[in-house]
Design a protein around this motif. Structure first.
Motif, short mmCIF file in Angstrom:
data_model
loop_
_atom_site.label_atom_id
_atom_site.label_comp_id
_atom_site.label_asym_id
_atom_site.label_seq_id
_atom_site.Cartn_x
_atom_site.Cartn_y
_atom_site.Cartn_z
N VAL A 1 0.85 -1.19 0.00
CA VAL A 1 0.00 0.00 0.00
C VAL A 1 0.89 1.24 0.00
O VAL A 1 1.84 1.34 0.77
N GLN A 2 0.57 2.17 -0.87
CA GLN A 2 1.31 3.43 -0.92
C GLN A 2 0.36 4.61 -0.84
O GLN A 2 -0.72 4.59 -1.45
N SER B 1 -3.24 16.93 -1.68
CA SER B 1 -3.93 15.73 -2.15
C SER B 1 -3.17 14.50 -1.67
O SER B 1 -1.95 14.55 -1.51
N CYS B 2 -3.89 13.42 -1.45
CA CYS B 2 -3.28 12.15 -1.06
C CYS B 2 -4.05 11.03 -1.72
O CYS B 2 -5.26 10.89 -1.50
N THR B 3 -3.35 10.21 -2.51
CA THR B 3 -3.96 9.09 -3.20
C THR B 3 -3.38 7.78 -2.70
O THR B 3 -2.16 7.65 -2.57
N THR B 4 -4.26 6.84 -2.43
CA THR B 4 -3.86 5.51 -1.97
C THR B 4 -3.84 4.55 -3.14
O THR B 4 -4.78 4.51 -3.93
N SER B 5 -2.75 3.78 -3.25
CA SER B 5 -2.64 2.80 -4.33
C SER B 5 -2.10 1.50 -3.77
O SER B 5 -1.59 1.44 -2.66
N GLY B 6 -2.22 0.44 -4.61
CA GLY B 6 -1.73 -0.87 -4.19
C GLY B 6 -2.86 -1.86 -4.10
O GLY B 6 -4.00 -1.59 -4.47
N ALA B 7 -2.53 -3.04 -3.60
CA ALA B 7 -3.50 -4.12 -3.48
C ALA B 7 -4.03 -4.18 -2.06
O ALA B 7 -3.27 -4.41 -1.11
N CYS C 1 -0.16 12.21 5.26
CA CYS C 1 -1.43 11.56 4.98
C CYS C 1 -1.46 10.21 5.70
O CYS C 1 -0.43 9.51 5.79
N ASN C 2 -2.61 9.86 6.23
CA ASN C 2 -2.80 8.60 6.93
C ASN C 2 -4.03 7.89 6.41
O ASN C 2 -5.04 8.54 6.09
N ALA C 3 -3.96 6.56 6.33
CA ALA C 3 -5.12 5.78 5.93
C ALA C 3 -5.19 4.50 6.74
O ALA C 3 -4.16 3.87 7.01
N GLN C 4 -6.39 4.14 7.14
CA GLN C 4 -6.62 2.85 7.79
C GLN C 4 -7.05 1.87 6.71
O GLN C 4 -8.10 2.06 6.08
N VAL C 5 -6.22 0.84 6.51
CA VAL C 5 -6.41 -0.06 5.37
C VAL C 5 -6.54 -1.50 5.83
O VAL C 5 -5.84 -1.94 6.75
N MET C 6 -7.45 -2.23 5.18
CA MET C 6 -7.58 -3.67 5.39
C MET C 6 -7.03 -4.34 4.15
O MET C 6 -7.59 -4.17 3.06
N ILE C 7 -5.95 -5.10 4.31
CA ILE C 7 -5.28 -5.70 3.15
C ILE C 7 -6.13 -6.80 2.53
O ILE C 7 -6.32 -6.85 1.31
N GLY C 8 -6.64 -7.70 3.36
CA GLY C 8 -7.45 -8.80 2.88
C GLY C 8 -8.78 -8.82 3.59
O GLY C 8 -8.97 -8.15 4.61
N ARG C 9 -9.72 -9.59 3.08
CA ARG C 9 -11.07 -9.62 3.62
C ARG C 9 -11.10 -9.97 5.10
O ARG C 9 -11.93 -9.46 5.86
N TRP C 10 -10.17 -10.79 5.54
CA TRP C 10 -10.15 -11.23 6.93
C TRP C 10 -8.98 -10.64 7.71
O TRP C 10 -8.67 -11.09 8.80
N SER C 11 -8.34 -9.64 7.16
CA SER C 11 -7.21 -9.00 7.84
C SER C 11 -7.72 -7.97 8.84
O SER C 11 -8.87 -7.56 8.81
N SER C 12 -6.82 -7.55 9.70
CA SER C 12 -7.15 -6.47 10.62
C SER C 12 -6.79 -5.13 9.96
O SER C 12 -6.05 -5.09 8.98
N TRP C 13 -7.34 -4.05 10.50
CA TRP C 13 -7.03 -2.73 9.98
C TRP C 13 -5.61 -2.33 10.39
O TRP C 13 -5.19 -2.59 11.50
N ARG C 14 -4.92 -1.70 9.45
CA ARG C 14 -3.58 -1.20 9.73
C ARG C 14 -3.47 0.25 9.30
O ARG C 14 -4.12 0.67 8.34
#
Length: 121
Positions: A2-3, A21-27, A95-108
């Motif tokens: 994640v970037q 501006s802040c854009t989030t990219s990645g899987a 910039c900060n984002a709370q992201v869930m990588i996978g469906r069953w992952s925790s927020w990071r």
């Protein structure tokens, strides 16, 4: 991976405006709250503003009425419109984002590299 990529910082005179501006990219599976934090020289990082996917915002008292945070979920991007800038607004804005990588992952929490905002008096 994640970037978070920030843009829009710079040098401005007191009373001027900037838009970050802040854009989030990645899987990843999902993004929750996103926001902006800032750190002035010799001080701790502090909250500036956050926004949820439903556009519920939280704005620091020190910038309320001058800064506006907004979000485009389709573009995975948030914006910070900064008006009536003051020298005390000088610092590195992250910039900060709370992201869930996978469906069953925790927020990071993920952070951008930071963009410098300098307000001259």
């Amino acid at each position: 991976q994640v970037q978070l990529v920030e843009s829009g910082g710079g040098l401005v005179q007191t009373g001027g405006s900037l838009r970050l501006s802040c854009t989030t990219s990645g899987a990843f599976f999902s993004i929750d709250r996103m926001g902006w934090y800032r750190q002035a020289p010799g001080k701790q990082r502090e909250l500036v503003a956050t926004v949820t996917p439903g556009n519920r915002t939280n704005i620091a008292e020190s910038v309320k009425g001058r800064f506006t945070i907004s979000r485009d979920n389709a573009k995975k991007t948030i914006y910070l419109q900064m008006d009536s800038l003051e020298p005390d607004d000088t610092g590195v804005y992250y910039c900060n984002a709370q992201v869930m990588i996978g469906r069953w992952s925790s927020w990071r929490d993920y952070w951008g590299q930071g963009t410098q905002v300098t307000v001259s008096s």
